[in-house]
Design an enzyme around this catalytic site. Structure first.
Site, short mmCIF file in Angstrom:
data_model
loop_
_atom_site.label_atom_id
_atom_site.label_comp_id
_atom_site.label_asym_id
_atom_site.label_seq_id
_atom_site.Cartn_x
_atom_site.Cartn_y
_atom_site.Cartn_z
CD GLU A 328 -2.52 -1.18 2.75
OE1 GLU A 328 -3.68 -1.61 2.79
OE2 GLU A 328 -1.89 -0.80 3.77
NE ARG A 331 6.07 9.27 3.52
CZ ARG A 331 5.68 10.11 4.47
NH1 ARG A 331 5.99 11.38 4.38
NH2 ARG A 331 5.01 9.67 5.53
CE1 TYR A 392 2.66 13.23 11.65
CE2 TYR A 392 2.85 14.26 9.50
CZ TYR A 392 2.13 13.51 10.41
OH TYR A 392 0.90 13.05 10.07
CB CYS A 419 -1.65 34.20 13.93
SG CYS A 419 -2.27 35.42 12.79
C1 LIG Z 1 -0.66 5.57 5.79
C2 LIG Z 1 -0.83 4.18 5.40
C3 LIG Z 1 -0.25 3.71 4.22
C4 LIG Z 1 0.59 4.55 3.32
O1 LIG Z 1 1.77 4.99 3.91
P1 LIG Z 1 2.88 5.75 3.03
O2 LIG Z 1 3.93 6.12 4.01
O3 LIG Z 1 2.23 6.94 2.43
O4 LIG Z 1 3.34 4.79 2.00
C5 LIG Z 1 -0.49 2.39 3.88
N1 LIG Z 1 -1.25 1.57 4.67
C6 LIG Z 1 -1.80 2.01 5.81
C7 LIG Z 1 -2.62 1.09 6.61
C8 LIG Z 1 -1.61 3.32 6.22
O5 LIG Z 1 -2.15 3.73 7.36
#
Ligand SMILES: *Cc1c(COP(=O)(O)O)cnc(C)c1O
Length: 495
Positions: A328, A331, A392, A419
């Protein structure tokens, strides 16, 4: 990295003085971004001055071709590395990093699926015409309405986050006479960030089902095993497999590898103990990108290869048929495809006490302390279009975009117009001394979790997103207007 003679003592150790302020450090930028003959930043040949004129600033400038290429490169690299293991990999783009209907359609066209985590994200997917079978739904607190919507849309999978939720999904599906396709999100006790991971037994966070044995339970079952056991008793649950996501902005594959090994071992023991087959395993996202010159992202092929090696050897030693693997990334697909274009406004230089260790060269301040200059460069956006530095402590970089210059580097801090003194866009960067009001600055790597996290703080209008492809630019999300800002205001009561 070596610090050269003109480094400011106020700069962090990792920040080198650039040899050429006009140069672009390629890993941070989308393909197609370069300086044109006049020295101005351009994308696919379109100068940023033109983008500013047409769409205004701040503006998210996304390369559609770069996005598509990165999406494809994940799909191809993982398909290739896992070809002999499970005949390829399903890549779910993590929509939470950046989502609109155009991006959802690119994702589908490139052969990826889409990961969502709310009813709103499902609505975008539906509007984009993404088939339910290619969607997944995450979230630690899905509402009944969201679960029903997922079932209405015939989602490929709902990633269940807790025992409580498993129960609710089962009941809702049962009431409809259906079986919900479910993955269980587990917490393997592996937490990774950038170059290191830590492994812990017990989890103290809101996501997922712990794999550590619960000593308060008589049978000592982990929450993860309780969920597997419960899932096998519901006729309205079709348990597809297991899921984990160990963190974000990770460079080294070791953490992913350890998590894969733990999940496969657990999957094997569940299959034996409960006489079931779990055909799928999702290893989450989290692959890192370059925000600054010291970030060293790995190419997808290298990550895929390392992960495939572990899945192959673990399955061989457990003597199991490998499950279908999915990942998944968010980024790593959208992050570097985009830069934010800002206009410079107020400039201000303050003198700052030298860090104790370096109180050598510099001017004496009024109190006798040695001080050094820090220049604040204010831009026309800030924490409302990029909350990551505030949230962050994230580092970014920036370049002067409207022109090239021979001027000397000066340690600068790019700040917004909000601000809040914490309203920082780029904490430390060397920018040319001659940066002036009206210049344009570009901050690369803002595709993920910037527009997605944007707000209307101080009643600033959220910027638009422009997509560039084959030398033409089109808005994929328009910027807000003052009218938008007042739209939901119900007005003064008529008494
Ligand atoms: C945020 C998230 C991602 C994606 O993370 P990246 O750092 O953007 O690759 C994938 N799976 C789950 C469950 C997430 O919470």
């Amino acid at each position: 990295m070596q610090r050269n003679a003109s480094a400011s003592p106020l700069a962090p150790d990792w920040l080198a003085v650039p040899e050429d302020l006009n140069a672009l450090h390629a890993p941070m930028w989308a393909a197609g971004v370069e300086r044109n003959d006049a020295g101005m930043l351009a994308i696919d040949g379109i100068p940023v001055s033109e983008l500013k004129e047409q769409f205004g600033t701040p503006l998210f400038v996304m390369s559609e071709s770069d996005f598509r290429a990165r999406a494809r490169s994940f799909k191809d690299a993982f398909d290739h590395a896992f070809a002999d293991i499970c005949a390829g990999v399903d890549v779910y783009y993590a929509g939470k990093s950046f989502l609109c209907t155009a991006v959802a359609s690119w994702v589908a066209e490139e052969g990826l699926r889409l990961d969502t985590c709310s009813g709103g994200e499902l609505a975008v997917a539906a509007r984009a015409g993404i088939a339910g079978a290619n969607l997944s739904l995450h979230g630690n607190n899905k509402s009944d309405a969201e679960i029903r919507r997922a079932l209405d849309m015939k989602l490929g999978r709902i990633v269940v986050d807790s025992l409580d939720e498993l129960d609710r999904v089962a009941k809702i599906a049962e009431g409809r006479g259906e079986a919900a396709k479910v993955m269980l999100r587990l917490t393997p006790g592996v937490h990774a960030h950038t170059h290191e991971f830590i492994a812990t037994a017990h989890e103290d966070q809101k996501f997922g089902l712990s794999m550590a044995g619960d000593t308060t339970d008589e049978e000592g079952l982990s929450a993860a095993e309780e969920a597997v056991a419960a899932a096998t008793t519901y006729h309205s649950i079709e348990l597809l497999g297991l899921h984990c996501h160990i963190g974000s902005q990770i460079f080294e594959p070791d953490g992913f590898a350890l998590a894969a090994e733990k999940l496969l071992t657990f999957l094997d023991s569940m299959q034996r103990k409960y006489s079931i087959v779990l055909p799928e395993l999702d290893l989450g996202g989290g692959y890192g990108i370059a925000y600054t010159p010291v970030d060293t992202p790995r190419p997808p092929a290298e990550i895929a290869h390392a992960m495939a090696a572990v899945v192959r050897s673990t399955c061989a030693s457990l003597e199991i048929t490998p499950p279908r693997i999915s990942i998944e990334p968010g980024r790593a697909i959208v992050g570097s495809s985009t830069f934010t274009l800002y206009e410079v406004g107020t400039l201000k230089t303050v003198r700052v006490d030298a860090p104790a260790a370096t109180a050598a060269k510099g001017a004496e301040g009024a109190n006798g302390n040695v001080t050094f200059p820090r220049r604040y460069v204010s831009v026309d956006g800030g924490m409302s279009d990029n909350a990551r530095p505030v949230l962050y402590d994230a580092d970014y970089s920036a370049v002067l975009a409207s022109r090239a210059t021979e001027s000397a580097p000066q340690l600068s801090r790019v700040v917004g117009k909000h601000c809040e003194s914490g309203d920082i866009v780029v904490r430390d960067v060397y920018l040319p001394e001659d940066v002036a009001a009206g210049d344009l600055l570009a901050v690369p790597g803002t595709g993920a979790y910037c527009w997605a996290l944007s707000s209307n703080y101080n009643y600033l209008a959220r910027p638009g997103v422009v997509a560039v492809r084959d030398g033409s630019a089109r808005l994929i999300v328009r910027g807000e207007t003052e009218e938008d800002l007042l739209n939901r205001d119900m007005g003064v009561a008529n008494v």
